[in-house]
Design an enzyme around this catalytic site. Structure first.
Site, PDB file in Angstrom:
ATOM      1  N   ASP A   9      48.286  45.617  39.393  1.00 53.88           N
ATOM      2  CA  ASP A   9      48.700  46.078  38.053  1.00 53.88           C
ATOM      3  C   ASP A   9      48.721  47.611  38.063  1.00 53.88           C
ATOM      4  O   ASP A   9      48.012  48.258  37.332  1.00 53.88           O
ATOM      5  CB  ASP A   9      47.760  45.528  36.963  1.00 53.88           C
ATOM      6  CG  ASP A   9      46.308  45.950  37.144  1.00 53.88           C
ATOM      7  OD1 ASP A   9      45.915  46.272  38.281  1.00 53.88           O
ATOM      8  OD2 ASP A   9      45.576  45.976  36.142  1.00 53.88           O
ATOM      9  N   HIS A 243      37.514  51.013  43.370  1.00 52.11           N
ATOM     10  CA  HIS A 243      37.645  49.580  43.091  1.00 52.11           C
ATOM     11  C   HIS A 243      38.649  48.898  44.041  1.00 52.11           C
ATOM     12  O   HIS A 243      38.271  48.161  44.948  1.00 52.11           O
ATOM     13  CB  HIS A 243      38.123  49.356  41.649  1.00 52.11           C
ATOM     14  CG  HIS A 243      37.124  49.705  40.596  1.00 52.11           C
ATOM     15  ND1 HIS A 243      35.858  49.185  40.555  1.00 52.11           N
ATOM     16  CD2 HIS A 243      37.228  50.508  39.506  1.00 52.11           C
ATOM     17  CE1 HIS A 243      35.209  49.647  39.489  1.00 52.11           C
ATOM     18  NE2 HIS A 243      36.025  50.456  38.844  1.00 52.11           N
TER      19      HIS A 243
HETATM   20  C1  BDR Z   1      39.775  47.013  37.862  1.00 56.17           C
HETATM   21  O1  BDR Z   1      40.384  47.186  36.573  1.00 56.17           O
HETATM   22  C2  BDR Z   1      41.489  48.032  36.669  1.00 56.17           C
HETATM   23  O2  BDR Z   1      41.445  48.999  35.672  1.00 56.17           O
HETATM   24  C3  BDR Z   1      41.430  48.696  38.016  1.00 56.17           C
HETATM   25  O3  BDR Z   1      42.734  48.920  38.530  1.00 56.17           O
HETATM   26  C4  BDR Z   1      40.657  47.729  38.861  1.00 56.17           C
HETATM   27  O4  BDR Z   1      41.515  46.794  39.462  1.00 56.17           O
HETATM   28  C5  BDR Z   1      38.349  47.505  37.781  1.00 56.17           C
HETATM   29  O5  BDR Z   1      37.614  46.780  36.845  1.00 56.17           O
HETATM   30 CA    CA Z   2      43.934  47.124  39.515  1.00 50.96          CA
END
Ligand code: BDR
Ligand code: CA
Length: 319
Positions: A9, A243
């Site tokens: 995303d 992340h």
């Molecule tokens: C996840 O949420 C999204 O905002 C980031 O891209 C990551 O995949 C972290 O909680």
């Molecule tokens: Ca993400």
């Protein structure tokens, strides 16, 4: 070469993960499938095209889900985390290419049919596209080696939710989809907040990205300024977690992670919506909700410096 589909995303940290996958000499990137999450599906798809064009990434982009299959936690998009344009509001060129005509879920089905070997899916957004692909083709798990998911939180290292006390953003954006994926025959690996919050990018790391990793490093450092500002606003520290690239790191260097194998379910309604819970399959429960659920691999610890070094090394080799 490891055939990979990148489901995302995109997103500040998704973009870094994509650049990492493309930079890796052992990954064959078959496709980029988008979904809503960090921004609308129009914006995330546009971002995938822009990053692909800017860095000459040779993989088709497939537009995916614009909404969840079940209830989601909250509404709108996290502009305060990823900016209005989803990439930290850095100036972006217009894309000069289009997504493929095939929707993302169908692409997951078709790309795995023609790959000639089992495919790894790196899933760093909610799991809507993968749940939809399972609905389209129940035999999909036979053609997938593993789905490495950045998402969820189980409380290891005291890391719980980031969009509610118990829910992580990706899972909370489509809890039903996540529950279907973790309850399916797919081999899932869950790289959650338990470990991603143990991998911290600081100013020195961004300076190293700028210095050694060419235009890719500069793009990552520039877009992450917004992300760091968001994290500083509540932690007071000029650092942010890593992340989505942690899912790529698991693929390339699983020895950096400590894992357990347990069945996982997701809460799909109520105040705990989006919570990921793992069972203990040595126990016999009164609840039948855990019976026969395939075990997922859950990351409980990580060598954070090892992951940071790995990312820098791969991006540096490609600069
Ligand atoms: C996840 O949420 C999204 O905002 C980031 O891209 C990551 O995949 C972290 O909680
Ligand atoms: Ca993400």
């Amino acid at each position: 070469m490891i055939p990979v589909i990148f489901d995302n995303d995109i997103g500040i940290d998704d973009a870094m993960a994509l650049l990492l996958l493309d930079a890796s000499s052992v990954v064959n990137l078959l496709g980029i499938t988008t979904r809503f999450g960090n921004a609308s599906i129009e914006t995330t798809t546009r971002n995938a095209l822009i990053v692909r064009d800017l860095f000459n990434i040779q993989a088709p982009v497939f537009k995916g889900a614009g909404e969840p299959i079940g209830l989601r936690l909250g509404e709108g998009f996290p502009v305060h985390v990823h900016g209005k344009n989803g990439l930290g509001d850095i100036p972006l060129p217009a894309p000069h290419s289009q997504p493929e005509a095939e929707p993302a879920a169908q692409a997951l089905v078709d790309l795995t049919r023609v790959a000639g070997q089992k495919v790894t899916v790196i899933a760093v957004g909610g799991l809507t596209n993968i749940a939809e692909a399972l609905r389209l083709d129940p035999d999909l798990p036979e053609r997938i080696d593993q789905v490495i998911v950045m998402g969820g939180a189980f409380g290891y290292h005291q890391h719980r939710g980031n969009v509610s006390p118990v829910a992580e953003a990706n899972i909370a954006s489509d809890p039903l989809a996540a529950d279907r994926v973790f309850s399916s025959k797919l081999k899932s690996v869950i790289v959650g907040l338990d470990v991603t919050h143990e991998i911290r990018m600081d100013e020195a790391y961004f300076s190293a990205l700028r210095e050694y990793c060419g235009s890719r490093g500069e793009f990552i450092a520039d877009s992450h300024r917004y992300y760091v500002d968001f994290h500083r606003s509540f932690s007071g520290e000029t650092v942010c977690p890593l992340h989505d690239s942690a899912a790529v790191a698991f693929l390339l260097a699983p020895e950096l992670f400590t894992t357990i194998e347990q069945p996982v379910r997701v809460v799909t309604e109520g105040i705990a919506i989006g919570q990921t819970i793992h069972g203990n399959d040595t126990r016999e429960y009164v609840s039948s909700a855990w019976n026969g659920v395939r075990r997922s691999t859950i990351c409980t610890d990580v060598d954070g410096q090892g992951v940071l070094d790995l990312c820098l090394t791969i991006l540096r080799q490609r600069s």
